[in-house]
Design an enzyme around this catalytic site. Structure first.
Site, PDB file in Angstrom:
ATOM      1  N   LYS A  69      36.671  48.361  37.151  1.00  0.00           N
ATOM      2  CA  LYS A  69      37.080  47.593  38.160  1.00  0.00           C
ATOM      3  C   LYS A  69      36.189  47.476  39.370  1.00  0.00           C
ATOM      4  O   LYS A  69      36.228  46.401  39.867  1.00  0.00           O
ATOM      5  CB  LYS A  69      38.376  48.087  38.613  1.00  0.00           C
ATOM      6  CG  LYS A  69      39.503  48.011  37.688  1.00  0.00           C
ATOM      7  CD  LYS A  69      41.073  48.600  38.370  1.00  0.00           C
ATOM      8  CE  LYS A  69      42.369  48.134  37.592  1.00  0.00           C
ATOM      9  NZ  LYS A  69      43.252  48.278  38.101  1.00  0.00           N
ATOM     10  N   ASP A 105      46.932  43.488  41.793  1.00  0.00           N
ATOM     11  CA  ASP A 105      47.868  44.542  41.789  1.00  0.00           C
ATOM     12  C   ASP A 105      48.776  44.463  42.994  1.00  0.00           C
ATOM     13  O   ASP A 105      49.965  44.708  42.725  1.00  0.00           O
ATOM     14  CB  ASP A 105      47.214  45.805  41.782  1.00  0.00           C
ATOM     15  CG  ASP A 105      46.585  46.373  40.532  1.00  0.00           C
ATOM     16  OD1 ASP A 105      47.170  45.809  39.480  1.00  0.00           O
ATOM     17  OD2 ASP A 105      45.650  46.886  40.318  1.00  0.00           O
TER      18      ASP A 105
END
Ligand code: ATR
Length: 276
Positions: A69, A105
């Protein structure tokens, strides 16, 4: 209209446990899109060249998961505000050989609550966020974007909570885990962002006696779907939202960017992912 197959996937190491192929596969079928979405294993050493290969092969983009990420953010040409603030990307969109990095997210977290508790507003009062890892960072950013007046971050390692508080500014403050009980009476939104309460992990032990009746309690753990925290909250008559929806809602922006249709998160999708 081109009938060329649109390709996307999720890149991680390891990748076999990812639920993303189930989610996107369901939507591809639902919209009858000529597309594919697959799990792609790329080691840390092979990540950058692997992404370049996907671009060369005509992929629309991909999700990225652990451990890529942060690296994904570094190799991007453009970065969304969310990904910048969170310091990590989970969604890459490829266009004209360039990479756009986003992090969905936080929006997944907010949209999950809005679907599960339509009257909830972040602006209704203080949020208490348990945990100070990557998920907490995304959730804090999203709550601030949604006009939460104040956030308290409680974490086992207080330095990490203090670091987040310093990063996000004066609406955010840090407390040790032992102080949670004292903070509950001013909490309108309580969020567990740690793995505590997940099958195989220790329980998150909090007594919610002190929390207002109007509060909402949510957990990012979805295995089990109803954690001990959510069970206790329900027993006290509080609104609760489980964590599965965050996983489903975070997938929406990527799907829309790659395949050109905006999917919805419904019961059928929840069942597919729970069974998968
Ligand atoms: P993620 O990206 O999913 O948020 P992470 O960055 O590893 O994962 O963060 C995990 C969070 O869960 C941290 O806040 C961690 O607390 P520490 O910062 O003290 O490590 C918290 N956590 C994990 N296991 C825990 C445990 N057994 N007790 C208390 N907190 C725990």
């Amino acid at each position: 209209m081109s009938d060329k197959i649109k390709k996307a996937g999720v890149v991680g190491w390891p990748i076999n446990h990812s639920k993303s192929p189930l989610i996107h596969g369901h939507w591809i079928d639902q919209f009858e899109i000529n597309g594919s979405y697959e799990a792609i294993a790329l080691s840390p050493e092979g990540f950058t060249s692997g992404i370049r290969t996907l671009i060369a092969q005509g992929y629309q983009g991909c999700n990225v998961t652990i451990p890529h990420k942060e690296t994904a953010l570094k190799m991007a040409d453009t970065i969304s505000n969310q990904a910048k603030a969170i310091g990590a990307a989970n969604t890459l969109v490829f266009k004209d050989g360039k990479i756009h990095a986003d992090n969905t997210d936080g929006i997944g977290f907010i949209n999950n609550i809005k679907q599960g508790a339509p009257n909830w507003l972040a602006s209704d009062g203080s949020a208490l966020v348990i945990g100070a890892g990557g998920a907490a960072r995304a959730i804090i950013h999203a709550l601030l974007e949604d006009a939460v007046p104040k956030i308290i971050v409680a974490n086992r390692t207080i330095e990490k909570a203090a670091h987040l508080a310093a990063f996000f500014g004066d609406k955010v403050s840090a407390v040790p885990m032992g102080q949670i009980g004292k903070m509950l009476n001013e909490t309108q939104t309580l969020v567990n962002t740690t793995a505590l309460g997940m099958t195989g992990q220790p329980e998150l032990i909090i007594d919610l006696y002190n929390i207002p009746k109007t509060a909402l309690v949510t957990d990012i753990v979805y295995n089990p779907l109803k954690t001990a925290l959510l069970t206790q909250a329900e027993e006290r008559g509080l609104q609760t939202v489980d964590g599965l929806g965050m996983l489903l809602h975070q997938a929406v922006p990527g799907f829309e960017a790659w395949f050109g249709a905006r999917p919805i998160v419904d019961k059928a999708l929840r069942q597919i992912v729970l069974a998968g």
